[in-house]
Motif scaffolding. Structure first.
Motif, PDB file in Angstrom:
ATOM      1  N   GLY A 194     -16.007  -1.111 -27.335  1.00 12.65           N
ATOM      2  CA  GLY A 194     -16.642  -1.295 -28.658  1.00 12.65           C
ATOM      3  C   GLY A 194     -16.806  -2.811 -29.273  1.00 12.65           C
ATOM      4  O   GLY A 194     -16.410  -3.592 -28.466  1.00 12.65           O
ATOM      5  N   ALA A 195     -16.958  -2.884 -30.297  1.00 17.13           N
ATOM      6  CA  ALA A 195     -17.177  -4.278 -31.060  1.00 17.13           C
ATOM      7  C   ALA A 195     -15.779  -4.746 -31.062  1.00 17.13           C
ATOM      8  O   ALA A 195     -14.668  -4.148 -31.017  1.00 17.13           O
ATOM      9  N   PHE A 196     -15.520  -6.222 -31.194  1.00 16.31           N
ATOM     10  CA  PHE A 196     -14.409  -6.979 -31.039  1.00 16.31           C
ATOM     11  C   PHE A 196     -13.538  -6.612 -30.064  1.00 16.31           C
ATOM     12  O   PHE A 196     -12.113  -6.729 -30.059  1.00 16.31           O
ATOM     13  N   ALA A 197     -14.067  -6.293 -28.803  1.00 19.86           N
ATOM     14  CA  ALA A 197     -12.951  -6.023 -27.679  1.00 19.86           C
ATOM     15  C   ALA A 197     -13.555  -6.490 -26.408  1.00 19.86           C
ATOM     16  O   ALA A 197     -14.501  -7.222 -26.498  1.00 19.86           O
ATOM     17  N   ASN A 198     -13.088  -5.995 -25.210  1.00 17.53           N
ATOM     18  CA  ASN A 198     -13.501  -6.480 -23.817  1.00 17.53           C
ATOM     19  C   ASN A 198     -13.229  -5.362 -22.877  1.00 17.53           C
ATOM     20  O   ASN A 198     -12.252  -4.731 -23.199  1.00 17.53           O
ATOM     21  N   SER A 199     -13.405  -6.013 -21.647  1.00 16.58           N
ATOM     22  CA  SER A 199     -12.928  -4.828 -20.473  1.00 16.58           C
ATOM     23  C   SER A 199     -11.463  -5.094 -20.574  1.00 16.58           C
ATOM     24  O   SER A 199     -10.954  -3.982 -19.890  1.00 16.58           O
ATOM     25  N   PHE A 200     -10.952  -6.009 -20.623  1.00 18.42           N
ATOM     26  CA  PHE A 200      -9.402  -6.115 -20.272  1.00 18.42           C
ATOM     27  C   PHE A 200      -8.670  -5.157 -21.116  1.00 18.42           C
ATOM     28  O   PHE A 200      -7.544  -4.763 -20.616  1.00 18.42           O
ATOM     29  N   SER A 201      -9.252  -4.490 -22.299  1.00 19.58           N
ATOM     30  CA  SER A 201      -8.588  -3.499 -22.995  1.00 19.58           C
ATOM     31  C   SER A 201      -8.296  -2.401 -22.017  1.00 19.58           C
ATOM     32  O   SER A 201      -7.527  -1.375 -22.529  1.00 19.58           O
ATOM     33  N   PHE A 202      -8.975  -2.067 -21.135  1.00 21.11           N
ATOM     34  CA  PHE A 202      -8.966  -1.085 -20.405  1.00 21.11           C
ATOM     35  C   PHE A 202      -8.090  -1.008 -19.267  1.00 21.11           C
ATOM     36  O   PHE A 202      -8.047   0.024 -18.475  1.00 21.11           O
ATOM     37  N   ALA A 203      -7.228  -2.186 -18.988  1.00 19.90           N
ATOM     38  CA  ALA A 203      -6.427  -2.282 -17.807  1.00 19.90           C
ATOM     39  C   ALA A 203      -5.400  -1.089 -17.692  1.00 19.90           C
ATOM     40  O   ALA A 203      -5.101  -0.704 -16.498  1.00 19.90           O
ATOM     41  N   PRO A 204      -4.689  -0.750 -18.976  1.00 17.92           N
ATOM     42  CA  PRO A 204      -3.763   0.191 -18.611  1.00 17.92           C
ATOM     43  C   PRO A 204      -4.330   1.543 -18.129  1.00 17.92           C
ATOM     44  O   PRO A 204      -3.854   2.250 -17.265  1.00 17.92           O
ATOM     45  N   LEU A 205      -5.553   2.090 -18.720  1.00 21.78           N
ATOM     46  CA  LEU A 205      -6.145   3.164 -18.694  1.00 21.78           C
ATOM     47  C   LEU A 205      -6.649   3.126 -16.817  1.00 21.78           C
ATOM     48  O   LEU A 205      -6.531   4.159 -16.487  1.00 21.78           O
ATOM     49  N   ALA A 262      -5.284   1.348 -14.746  1.00 23.40           N
ATOM     50  CA  ALA A 262      -4.096   1.620 -13.665  1.00 23.40           C
ATOM     51  C   ALA A 262      -3.527   3.123 -13.634  1.00 23.40           C
ATOM     52  O   ALA A 262      -3.595   3.637 -12.600  1.00 23.40           O
ATOM     53  N   GLU A 263      -3.922   3.853 -14.883  1.00 27.85           N
ATOM     54  CA  GLU A 263      -3.618   5.207 -14.845  1.00 27.85           C
ATOM     55  C   GLU A 263      -4.564   6.203 -13.972  1.00 27.85           C
ATOM     56  O   GLU A 263      -4.163   6.900 -13.151  1.00 27.85           O
ATOM     57  N   HIS A 298      -8.597   8.163  -9.178  1.00 26.63           N
ATOM     58  CA  HIS A 298      -9.981   8.260  -9.753  1.00 26.63           C
ATOM     59  C   HIS A 298     -10.452   6.759  -9.610  1.00 26.63           C
ATOM     60  O   HIS A 298      -9.508   5.744  -9.793  1.00 26.63           O
ATOM     61  N   ARG A 299     -11.533   6.398  -9.592  1.00 23.39           N
ATOM     62  CA  ARG A 299     -12.353   5.162  -9.445  1.00 23.39           C
ATOM     63  C   ARG A 299     -12.826   5.019 -11.156  1.00 23.39           C
ATOM     64  O   ARG A 299     -13.264   5.779 -11.580  1.00 23.39           O
ATOM     65  N   SER A 300     -12.739   3.691 -11.249  1.00 24.76           N
ATOM     66  CA  SER A 300     -13.113   2.997 -12.806  1.00 24.76           C
ATOM     67  C   SER A 300     -13.541   1.715 -12.580  1.00 24.76           C
ATOM     68  O   SER A 300     -13.127   0.912 -11.827  1.00 24.76           O
ATOM     69  N   VAL A 301     -14.826   1.761 -13.462  1.00 23.43           N
ATOM     70  CA  VAL A 301     -15.166   0.174 -13.602  1.00 23.43           C
ATOM     71  C   VAL A 301     -15.252  -0.175 -15.247  1.00 23.43           C
ATOM     72  O   VAL A 301     -15.696   0.738 -15.977  1.00 23.43           O
ATOM     73  N   ALA A 302     -14.749  -1.252 -15.607  1.00 27.98           N
ATOM     74  CA  ALA A 302     -14.876  -1.710 -17.061  1.00 27.98           C
ATOM     75  C   ALA A 302     -15.879  -2.682 -17.276  1.00 27.98           C
ATOM     76  O   ALA A 302     -15.995  -3.778 -16.381  1.00 27.98           O
ATOM     77  N   VAL A 303     -16.878  -2.508 -17.919  1.00 27.25           N
ATOM     78  CA  VAL A 303     -17.981  -3.392 -18.200  1.00 27.25           C
ATOM     79  C   VAL A 303     -17.816  -4.046 -19.428  1.00 27.25           C
ATOM     80  O   VAL A 303     -17.343  -3.666 -20.597  1.00 27.25           O
ATOM     81  N   ASP A 304     -18.021  -5.482 -19.547  1.00 28.80           N
ATOM     82  CA  ASP A 304     -17.977  -6.463 -20.550  1.00 28.80           C
ATOM     83  C   ASP A 304     -19.391  -6.628 -21.163  1.00 28.80           C
ATOM     84  O   ASP A 304     -20.343  -6.763 -20.236  1.00 28.80           O
ATOM     85  N   LEU A 305     -19.510  -6.060 -22.217  1.00 27.65           N
ATOM     86  CA  LEU A 305     -20.866  -6.219 -22.951  1.00 27.65           C
ATOM     87  C   LEU A 305     -21.179  -7.769 -22.934  1.00 27.65           C
ATOM     88  O   LEU A 305     -20.403  -8.593 -23.084  1.00 27.65           O
ATOM     89  N   PRO A 306     -22.596  -8.134 -23.274  1.00 25.51           N
ATOM     90  CA  PRO A 306     -22.979  -9.485 -23.349  1.00 25.51           C
ATOM     91  C   PRO A 306     -22.171 -10.191 -24.425  1.00 25.51           C
ATOM     92  O   PRO A 306     -21.905  -9.729 -25.494  1.00 25.51           O
ATOM     93  N   GLY A 307     -21.706 -11.360 -24.246  1.00 27.85           N
ATOM     94  CA  GLY A 307     -20.832 -12.404 -24.946  1.00 27.85           C
ATOM     95  C   GLY A 307     -19.489 -11.826 -25.344  1.00 27.85           C
ATOM     96  O   GLY A 307     -18.582 -12.478 -26.132  1.00 27.85           O
ATOM     97  N   HIS A 308     -19.034 -10.903 -24.273  1.00 25.53           N
ATOM     98  CA  HIS A 308     -17.637 -10.613 -24.233  1.00 25.53           C
ATOM     99  C   HIS A 308     -16.873 -10.814 -23.153  1.00 25.53           C
ATOM    100  O   HIS A 308     -17.538 -11.137 -22.100  1.00 25.53           O
ATOM    101  N   GLY A 309     -15.463 -10.781 -22.964  1.00 22.50           N
ATOM    102  CA  GLY A 309     -14.792 -11.134 -21.789  1.00 22.50           C
ATOM    103  C   GLY A 309     -14.839 -12.423 -21.318  1.00 22.50           C
ATOM    104  O   GLY A 309     -14.869 -13.343 -22.086  1.00 22.50           O
TER     105      GLY A 309
END
Length: 82
Positions: A10-21, A23-24, A30-41
């Motif tokens: 969401g706002a004021f965040a980036n894909s890095f915040s999903f690292a713990p999730l 990992a779990e 399960h496979r996952s991909v965390a996406v950075d929205l434009p101007g983030h990350g």
């Protein structure tokens, strides 16, 4: 075929915040991909006025990197990733 979880911040965040999730999810098989929205990350940049020593006048007038980015821009980026 197993699904891939697509994680979008969401706002004021980036894909890095999903690292713990992520990992779990990986530990659960399960496979996952965390996406950075434009101007983030890694695409986030900061105007020179934000850096030390800070320039208060520059801070008041320097646009942020996400200025002008719309919800449509975010949707188009996510569609491109998918």
């Amino acid at each position: 075929m197993q699904p891939t979880f697509v994680l979008v911040h969401g706002a004021f965040a980036n894909s890095f915040s999903f690292a713990p999730l992520q990992a779990e999810l990986g530990l659960a098989g399960h496979r996952s991909v965390a996406v950075d929205l434009p101007g983030h990350g890694f695409a986030a940049t900061y105007p020179r006025a934000y850096q030390m020593p800070q320039d208060p006048e520059g801070l008041a007038t320097a646009p942020g990197v996400i200025k002008g980015v719309t919800l449509a821009d975010n949707a188009a980026h996510l569609i491109g990733v998918l």
